[in-house]
Design a protein around this motif. Structure first.
Motif, PDB file in Angstrom:
ATOM      1  N   LEU A  69      -2.280   8.674   3.046  1.00  0.00           N
ATOM      2  CA  LEU A  69      -2.209   7.241   3.270  1.00  0.00           C
ATOM      3  C   LEU A  69      -3.075   6.503   2.256  1.00  0.00           C
ATOM      4  N   GLN A  71      -1.244   6.383  -0.944  1.00  0.00           N
ATOM      5  CA  GLN A  71      -0.126   5.434  -0.899  1.00  0.00           C
ATOM      6  C   GLN A  71      -0.623   4.000  -1.068  1.00  0.00           C
ATOM      7  N   SER A  92       0.158   1.412  -4.124  1.00  0.00           N
ATOM      8  CA  SER A  92       0.692   0.059  -3.902  1.00  0.00           C
ATOM      9  C   SER A  92      -0.164  -0.975  -4.618  1.00  0.00           C
ATOM     10  N   LEU A 146       4.665  -0.253   3.014  1.00  0.00           N
ATOM     11  CA  LEU A 146       4.549   1.112   3.555  1.00  0.00           C
ATOM     12  C   LEU A 146       5.122   1.260   4.963  1.00  0.00           C
TER      13      LEU A 146
END
Length: 302
Positions: A234, A237, A241, A257
């Motif tokens: 996470l 991610q 982003s 997400l």
């Protein structure tokens, strides 16, 4: 015939017409009012062939006391104890008013489920019938822990309909002393079935299915290693982003997400502590007090 029916029949002649009153009549006819336990005890002595037993009701004082009665049923002998302390599967001690074990025993058989337990409840006449279900519930709890083949709740009055339904759902027979109890206990004993155990088995199966459905609807639990890996993924991610934009807030990242904003905020704080991301002024150049709208950006590596 129970004393209540007797009272009803003689009330007009002996009380309302100035007779000797109920107490005087009882003395005149040598009538003794019996407790529910005494009525059951006398009923057992009258309904079955008595092999051995006490002349009057005798309470057990220890778990090793002999039975107060040994009776012969249509199938086999049964031994009867009055208020015998017995331990259930939970380890809790219960003291049913009457407990009957199959067979002729000198002491209570260890590790054996009772054939029948009988509870007697003197219900207050003026009390709300909301206590009726509580009386049934107390006996249900004992049946769950003791696993008797059958159970009887004897009361001095009729119970409310919802209490009757409750008892029926757990295979518990209800009796009152409004009517002659003669023949009712022997009918249950000689039926040689296992209504309580059968009902408990049904409820256990239903509960098992419900618990299975509840468990399958939950997300599977992750191991600590899996949780750490998911957290690292996470964080990566979110970093990816932010790398694609000058800055983003938690709502922006959440929409990309498809993860709740509250989860994104918590992860951003973690990344901030590691020095990977930092807070920046919003697009208008002002500081943001709303944590969801707070702008974040990747920290440049020096």
């Amino acid at each position: 015939m129970a004393l209540r029916i007797f009272k009803k029949k003689v009330q007009e002649h002996y009380i309302e017409e100035g007779g000797p009153g109920l107490e005087g009549l009882k003395a005149e006819k040598n009538i003794q009012e019996l407790t529910l336990e005494e009525e059951i005890f006398n009923g057992l002595k009258n309904e079955f062939v008595e092999v051995d037993g006490e002349e009057s009701l005798k309470q057990s004082t220890s778990p090793r006391d002999p039975p107060i009665l040994v009776i012969r049923t249509d199938y086999n002998p049964m031994s009867v104890w009055h208020r015998l302390p017995i331990r259930g599967d939970s380890g809790a001690r219960h003291i049913p008013d009457f407990v009957l074990y199959s067979g002729s025993h000198k002491v209570p058989p260890a590790g054996k489920s009772p054939e029948l337990i009988i509870e007697c409840r003197q219900m207050p006449e003026e009390a709300s019938n909301r206590i009726d279900a509580r009386a049934v519930g107390d006996l249900v709890a004992k049946t769950v822990d003791l696993l008797p083949s059958n159970a009887i709740l004897v009361t001095n009055r009729d119970l409310a309909d919802y209490a009757k339904s409750f008892a029926s759902q757990y295979g518990i027979a209800l009796m009152t002393n409004d009517l002659d109890l003669s023949g009712k206990v022997s009918k249950i004993v000689n039926a040689h079935d296992k209504k309580v155990q059968d009902k408990l088995r049904e409820h256990v199966e239903k509960a098992g299915k419900r618990l299975g459905n509840m468990e399958s609807s939950r997300a599977p639990r992750k191991t600590p290693e899996e949780s750490a890996k998911a957290e690292a993924n996470l964080g990566q991610q979110i970093s990816d982003s932010l790398g694609a934009q000058a800055s983003m807030n938690a709502d922006d990242i959440s929409s990309v997400l498809k993860i709740p904003s509250s989860v994104i905020v918590n992860e951003l704080y973690k990344l901030e502590r590691t020095g990977k991301v930092g807070r920046v002024a919003n697009k208008n150049g002002n500081e943001e007090s709303n944590v969801i709208k707070q702008e974040w950006a990747l920290r440049k590596k020096s």
